[in-house]
Design a protein around this motif. Sequence first.
Motif, PDB file in Angstrom:
ATOM      1  N   GLY A   1       5.713  -0.998  -4.605  1.00  0.00           N
ATOM      2  CA  GLY A   1       5.933  -0.256  -3.371  1.00  0.00           C
ATOM      3  C   GLY A   1       4.721  -0.279  -2.468  1.00  0.00           C
ATOM      4  N   GLN A   2       3.530  -0.183  -3.069  1.00  0.00           N
ATOM      5  CA  GLN A   2       2.296  -0.246  -2.274  1.00  0.00           C
ATOM      6  C   GLN A   2       2.132  -1.632  -1.651  1.00  0.00           C
ATOM      7  OE1 GLN A   2       0.368   1.904  -1.151  1.00  0.00           O
ATOM      8  NE2 GLN A   2      -1.622   0.978  -0.714  1.00  0.00           N
ATOM      9  N   ALA A   3       2.507  -2.677  -2.387  1.00  0.00           N
ATOM     10  CA  ALA A   3       2.419  -4.032  -1.843  1.00  0.00           C
ATOM     11  C   ALA A   3       3.337  -4.181  -0.626  1.00  0.00           C
ATOM     12  CB  ALA A   3       2.787  -5.055  -2.918  1.00  0.00           C
TER      13      ALA A   3
ATOM     14  N   LEU B   1       1.769  -2.305   2.359  1.00  0.00           N
ATOM     15  CA  LEU B   1       0.692  -3.056   3.008  1.00  0.00           C
ATOM     16  C   LEU B   1       1.245  -4.191   3.860  1.00  0.00           C
ATOM     17  CD1 LEU B   1      -1.827  -3.238   0.020  1.00  0.00           C
ATOM     18  CD2 LEU B   1      -2.116  -1.918   2.116  1.00  0.00           C
ATOM     19  N   ASP B   2       2.310  -4.813   3.389  1.00  0.00           N
ATOM     20  CA  ASP B   2       2.916  -5.929   4.120  1.00  0.00           C
ATOM     21  C   ASP B   2       3.708  -5.463   5.333  1.00  0.00           C
ATOM     22  OD1 ASP B   2       3.441  -8.800   4.265  1.00  0.00           O
ATOM     23  OD2 ASP B   2       5.523  -8.281   3.781  1.00  0.00           O
TER      24      ASP B   2
ATOM     25  N   ASP C   1      -0.475   2.157  12.340  1.00  0.00           N
ATOM     26  CA  ASP C   1       0.783   1.521  12.752  1.00  0.00           C
ATOM     27  C   ASP C   1       1.694   1.253  11.559  1.00  0.00           C
ATOM     28  OD1 ASP C   1       2.585   0.606  14.618  1.00  0.00           O
ATOM     29  OD2 ASP C   1       1.741  -1.412  14.740  1.00  0.00           O
ATOM     30  N   LYS C   2       1.789   2.269  10.675  1.00  0.00           N
ATOM     31  CA  LYS C   2       2.650   2.141   9.494  1.00  0.00           C
ATOM     32  C   LYS C   2       4.055   2.650   9.800  1.00  0.00           C
ATOM     33  CE  LYS C   2      -0.339   2.341   5.434  1.00  0.00           C
ATOM     34  NZ  LYS C   2      -0.473   2.992   4.118  1.00  0.00           N
ATOM     35  N   PRO C   3       5.077   2.001   9.265  1.00  0.00           N
ATOM     36  CA  PRO C   3       6.443   2.523   9.439  1.00  0.00           C
ATOM     37  C   PRO C   3       6.637   3.788   8.604  1.00  0.00           C
ATOM     38  CG  PRO C   3       6.465   0.618   7.974  1.00  0.00           C
ATOM     39  CD  PRO C   3       5.057   0.744   8.487  1.00  0.00           C
ATOM     40  N   THR C   4       7.184   4.829   9.213  1.00  0.00           N
ATOM     41  CA  THR C   4       7.442   6.089   8.524  1.00  0.00           C
ATOM     42  C   THR C   4       8.819   6.608   8.934  1.00  0.00           C
ATOM     43  OG1 THR C   4       6.568   7.524  10.267  1.00  0.00           O
ATOM     44  CG2 THR C   4       4.978   6.636   8.679  1.00  0.00           C
ATOM     45  N   TYR C   5       9.275   7.634   8.239  1.00  0.00           N
ATOM     46  CA  TYR C   5      10.544   8.256   8.634  1.00  0.00           C
ATOM     47  C   TYR C   5      10.431   8.885  10.023  1.00  0.00           C
ATOM     48  CZ  TYR C   5      12.612   7.514   4.056  1.00  0.00           C
ATOM     49  OH  TYR C   5      13.133   6.930   2.927  1.00  0.00           O
ATOM     50  N   VAL C   6       9.263   9.368  10.375  1.00  0.00           N
ATOM     51  CA  VAL C   6       9.077   9.960  11.700  1.00  0.00           C
ATOM     52  C   VAL C   6       9.098   8.882  12.777  1.00  0.00           C
ATOM     53  CG1 VAL C   6       7.469  11.231  13.179  1.00  0.00           C
ATOM     54  CG2 VAL C   6       7.855  11.975  10.821  1.00  0.00           C
TER      55      VAL C   6
END
Length: 302
Positions: free
Chosen positions: A163-165, A168-169, A252-257
Amino acid sequence: MNADSKLPSFSDWTAQIQQRTEVALTGVLPDPAVAPQRLHEAMRYAVLGGGKRVRPLLAHAAGALAGAAAEDLDRIACAVELIHAYSLVHDDLPCMDDDVLRRGKPTVHVEFDEATALLAGDALQTLAFQVLAERPLGTDPANQLAMLNQLAVASGSRGMAGGQAIDLDSVGKQLGREELEFMHIHKTGALIRAAVLLGARAGRALGADELERLDHYAKVVGLLFQVVDDLLDAEADTATLGKTAGKDADNDKPTYVSLLGLVDARRLAEEMLDDARASLRPFGARALRLEQLADYIVHRAF
């Protein structure tokens, strides 16, 4: 579900389990006076004196439902918390999320150095399996072996590390909800599911339907935990979180928000809470603590 008036309040129960877990972790972690001292100091720094101990709480709650011995649950709680702590040490490294604050204090690589932090994470991971394997759990060696396998899968490339990989991707990318859920079922959810199922397996044998219901509860709660984390990252300050606020947006990470917006992310959390409660209903009062933990997780952000 109505609480038995003889039971401790939820806050008293959580405090008791958190204290049990702290004592148990203190006992299994290497003495800092034993060589290599700096590594052992870093391991203890990473684990002790902080954290909500959500995974140990879940393991104890599921184990109580199955009538497991408290001493066995202490060992399971230590194993899952050691894996969790190792993941935080590594996640904070400059090559990963590059954070300087965790649980309100400097991260391990800041307090010590990067090489020591890397080794501390490695050592915490292996210690988790030592704790789970070094003495019998219950009376069925095959069940204990299956529990070790479950923790390994939850921690590895098909679980938390995988999941962490994916996380990061995914930086800078716009993920759909299914892709986001797939990532977090592994990154956050896998160890939460392991905590619940390991606790349950430490007690009397549960039926396939009962285990399926607990697994569904754990899967939903794992995702719920991440939705709430995303809400807190967007809305809470650094002092409240004990870690750097706004890191997801900054990176710039994808999140539910970012995917749903604040209002719909909150609505999703409430829907997940209802789903988790529904999966526990056939257990009645035996699942009280699991239901209370789901409420506790979601209302951290409400």
